[in-house]
Every structure is written in C-alpha cells, then in structure tokens.
Design a protein around this motif. Sequence first.
Motif, PDB file in Angstrom:
ATOM      1  N   LEU A   1      -5.799   2.461  13.971  1.00  0.00           N
ATOM      2  CA  LEU A   1      -6.287   1.759  12.786  1.00  0.00           C
ATOM      3  C   LEU A   1      -6.999   0.457  13.176  1.00  0.00           C
ATOM      4  O   LEU A   1      -8.040   0.120  12.593  1.00  0.00           O
ATOM      5  CB  LEU A   1      -5.124   1.449  11.840  1.00  0.00           C
ATOM      6  N   SER A   2      -6.444  -0.252  14.160  1.00  0.00           N
ATOM      7  CA  SER A   2      -7.050  -1.513  14.593  1.00  0.00           C
ATOM      8  C   SER A   2      -8.418  -1.278  15.221  1.00  0.00           C
ATOM      9  O   SER A   2      -9.373  -2.025  14.964  1.00  0.00           O
ATOM     10  CB  SER A   2      -6.139  -2.232  15.594  1.00  0.00           C
ATOM     11  N   ARG A   3      -8.521  -0.245  16.067  1.00  0.00           N
ATOM     12  CA  ARG A   3      -9.808   0.061  16.691  1.00  0.00           C
ATOM     13  C   ARG A   3     -10.835   0.476  15.644  1.00  0.00           C
ATOM     14  O   ARG A   3     -12.013   0.097  15.728  1.00  0.00           O
ATOM     15  CB  ARG A   3      -9.641   1.157  17.744  1.00  0.00           C
ATOM     16  N   ARG A   4     -10.384   1.247  14.668  1.00  0.00           N
ATOM     17  CA  ARG A   4     -11.307   1.673  13.613  1.00  0.00           C
ATOM     18  C   ARG A   4     -11.787   0.470  12.811  1.00  0.00           C
ATOM     19  O   ARG A   4     -12.977   0.356  12.500  1.00  0.00           O
ATOM     20  CB  ARG A   4     -10.614   2.687  12.702  1.00  0.00           C
TER      21      ARG A   4
ATOM     22  N   ARG B   1      -8.437  -9.875  19.819  1.00  0.00           N
ATOM     23  CA  ARG B   1      -6.969  -9.832  19.717  1.00  0.00           C
ATOM     24  C   ARG B   1      -6.503 -10.481  18.417  1.00  0.00           C
ATOM     25  O   ARG B   1      -5.610  -9.974  17.740  1.00  0.00           O
ATOM     26  CB  ARG B   1      -6.329 -10.524  20.917  1.00  0.00           C
ATOM     27  N   LEU B   2      -7.121 -11.615  18.072  1.00  0.00           N
ATOM     28  CA  LEU B   2      -6.764 -12.290  16.832  1.00  0.00           C
ATOM     29  C   LEU B   2      -7.089 -11.421  15.623  1.00  0.00           C
ATOM     30  O   LEU B   2      -6.319 -11.365  14.661  1.00  0.00           O
ATOM     31  CB  LEU B   2      -7.510 -13.623  16.732  1.00  0.00           C
ATOM     32  N   GLN B   3      -8.225 -10.742  15.694  1.00  0.00           N
ATOM     33  CA  GLN B   3      -8.617  -9.868  14.593  1.00  0.00           C
ATOM     34  C   GLN B   3      -7.602  -8.739  14.415  1.00  0.00           C
ATOM     35  O   GLN B   3      -7.211  -8.417  13.282  1.00  0.00           O
ATOM     36  CB  GLN B   3     -10.002  -9.284  14.868  1.00  0.00           C
ATOM     37  N   THR B   4      -7.155  -8.160  15.515  1.00  0.00           N
ATOM     38  CA  THR B   4      -6.165  -7.091  15.452  1.00  0.00           C
ATOM     39  C   THR B   4      -4.859  -7.593  14.850  1.00  0.00           C
ATOM     40  O   THR B   4      -4.259  -6.941  13.987  1.00  0.00           O
ATOM     41  CB  THR B   4      -5.904  -6.521  16.860  1.00  0.00           C
ATOM     42  N   THR B   5      -4.412  -8.767  15.306  1.00  0.00           N
ATOM     43  CA  THR B   5      -3.173  -9.340  14.785  1.00  0.00           C
ATOM     44  C   THR B   5      -3.277  -9.612  13.292  1.00  0.00           C
ATOM     45  O   THR B   5      -2.357  -9.296  12.518  1.00  0.00           O
ATOM     46  CB  THR B   5      -2.841 -10.647  15.528  1.00  0.00           C
TER      47      THR B   5
ATOM     48  N   PHE C   1      -5.310  -8.201  11.138  1.00  0.00           N
ATOM     49  CA  PHE C   1      -5.409  -6.928  10.415  1.00  0.00           C
ATOM     50  C   PHE C   1      -4.029  -6.320  10.193  1.00  0.00           C
ATOM     51  O   PHE C   1      -3.681  -5.910   9.075  1.00  0.00           O
ATOM     52  CB  PHE C   1      -6.299  -5.964  11.203  1.00  0.00           C
ATOM     53  N   LEU C   2      -3.209  -6.265  11.241  1.00  0.00           N
ATOM     54  CA  LEU C   2      -1.877  -5.681  11.120  1.00  0.00           C
ATOM     55  C   LEU C   2      -0.972  -6.546  10.243  1.00  0.00           C
ATOM     56  O   LEU C   2      -0.160  -6.010   9.474  1.00  0.00           O
ATOM     57  CB  LEU C   2      -1.261  -5.503  12.510  1.00  0.00           C
ATOM     58  N   ASN C   3      -1.120  -7.864  10.350  1.00  0.00           N
ATOM     59  CA  ASN C   3      -0.334  -8.750   9.480  1.00  0.00           C
ATOM     60  C   ASN C   3      -0.716  -8.567   8.014  1.00  0.00           C
ATOM     61  O   ASN C   3       0.151  -8.609   7.134  1.00  0.00           O
ATOM     62  CB  ASN C   3      -0.540 -10.211   9.891  1.00  0.00           C
ATOM     63  N   ASP C   4      -1.996  -8.373   7.757  1.00  0.00           N
ATOM     64  CA  ASP C   4      -2.447  -8.176   6.378  1.00  0.00           C
ATOM     65  C   ASP C   4      -1.890  -6.881   5.794  1.00  0.00           C
ATOM     66  O   ASP C   4      -1.585  -6.816   4.598  1.00  0.00           O
ATOM     67  CB  ASP C   4      -3.976  -8.157   6.314  1.00  0.00           C
ATOM     68  N   LEU C   5      -1.752  -5.852   6.631  1.00  0.00           N
ATOM     69  CA  LEU C   5      -1.164  -4.597   6.146  1.00  0.00           C
ATOM     70  C   LEU C   5       0.253  -4.844   5.631  1.00  0.00           C
ATOM     71  O   LEU C   5       0.644  -4.319   4.579  1.00  0.00           O
ATOM     72  CB  LEU C   5      -1.142  -3.548   7.264  1.00  0.00           C
ATOM     73  N   GLN C   6       1.009  -5.624   6.387  1.00  0.00           N
ATOM     74  CA  GLN C   6       2.382  -5.922   5.965  1.00  0.00           C
ATOM     75  C   GLN C   6       2.402  -6.847   4.754  1.00  0.00           C
ATOM     76  O   GLN C   6       3.194  -6.667   3.828  1.00  0.00           O
ATOM     77  CB  GLN C   6       3.140  -6.567   7.119  1.00  0.00           C
TER      78      GLN C   6
END
Length: 266
Positions: A99-102, A241-245, A247-252
């Motif tokens: 999901l992060s790569r996409r 890396r910040l963008q990935t973090t 993105f995943l934080n926003d999902l939660q």
Amino acid sequence: MLKSFVLAAALAGVLPAAVAQTAFTVNGQFVSVEEQKQLMDFLRANGVTNEKQLKNAARSILLEQKIIEQAARNEVLLEEPRVRVLTSEKQAQLYGSILSRRYASEHPITEEQVRNRYDSLLSSYDPHEIKFRHILVKTPEEAREIIQSLKVGSDFGSLAKERSLDQSTSQNGGQIPFTNIRNVLVPGLAEAILALQPGDLLPVPFKSKLGYHVVLLEEKREVPFPSYEEVKPKVLSELERLQTTEFLNDLQKDAKILKVSDSSVD
C-alpha cells in the motif's frame, strides 16, 4: 525464500533445463498454468528476463511453496495461536509495504519538496566541530585539583584513565573525536569549549548534571554543509520514509474504532 529464487534465476546456468509450461499437481494439489504465469510476471518485473529460467524458477518456487504449505497443514500449524499471530503480523507488514509503495507511486516526492527540505536543513546547520578531551569527576574540589595538576605538566590522558567517571571515554584518555557542537549532549559545554583556542584548558570546572568536567580543546574546525546535489539522494530517501510513516499513521487515525462489550459479542 522467494528472494533467493529470484537471485538464482538471474544467474545463467544455475537452474536446470527448461520444462514445458503445463499444469501439474503436488501430492494431489493442482497448480495451474495461470498461477505459474502470475509468478513469472513477478519474476520478470524483478529482473529475470530469460524465458527458460522464468519457467523453471516459477515451477521450483511453487513446488516448494506447496510442499511446505501441505506439511504445515498436516502438522496443524495454522491452528497454533503463535503461528496465527505471526502470520497476521507478516500479512500486515506485506500489505502495508504494498500500500505504501502504491501510494508513493501515485504521490511522488517533488523536486520542490526535496529543495525545501534541503534549505531547511541548511538554515539550521551549524558548521562548527570540536575535538576535545574531558575528565568527569564528582566534586568541584577534585576537578580543580586535576586542573592544577595539568597546569604543572601532568598528562591529560593518564589522568583520564585513572580518575574519569566517564567509562565510555576514560580508557581512550578522555578523548572525544570531532563532533558537531549540536551533537554535544551536555548543555552549554560545546559553547564553553568553542570559546577556547586549540591546546587551551578550560580554566574552571564545567558543572553538569553528570558532575564536573575538566576539559581540554584539541582542535576545532568548520565543516561546510554538503551541496544540494551531494545530499539530494539522502534527503529524498528521508522524505520517502516520512511519507510512508505519515500514510500508515493516517490509516490508523482515520479508522473508526468502537468499543464493544464482551457480552454483546457472539
């Protein structure tokens, strides 16, 4: 396991002669041509281009996967709580990675973002670095005694080994290699040292929450910040890396979570 097959397939002559791309069974479990083709597409996307190697690699990988899966089912591994927890954890990591790569491919970091981050780092950068020795003791009296000994010719390194409470530097004669003053963890110490000239001893003990420091400045220098082109790849990786973090934080953060009492659960 899959990564090792990708590497092996990329090496000429490692795999046996090509086999016909046909469906097959493993202990009675059917493996379709379509399943093989999907894996071949994945291997192709990861750099394996030789068609013979692709066919053999896909067949070998699927064969091993099916045999291990069957053995796991026979041992009822999938019902073990620990295995189920680990499986769920690995699945979540895999899904999160995909999901992060996409998301990253749909929202690429721009040149402007990289430049802005570089400018921010540059504006907050301090070029001053210091190389010094220190001896940490408990009391100001002991520190002043050591300063007097140094003034009359005692060896700093020997005194550090004998008397410094800082075990991380004492055996190295109290020496701390070139360090940016922003990275000196004792508040105010770097500024006090920077006011000295190389070879100078801080005339009075420096007090910190650790105790009292006897300090000798060995060298100081200014190190310019790297150019934009030099640091651009590192800045880009940091932003990704910040963008990935985020993105995943926003999902939660966006998840709707409701408390359910045990009595209402079937």
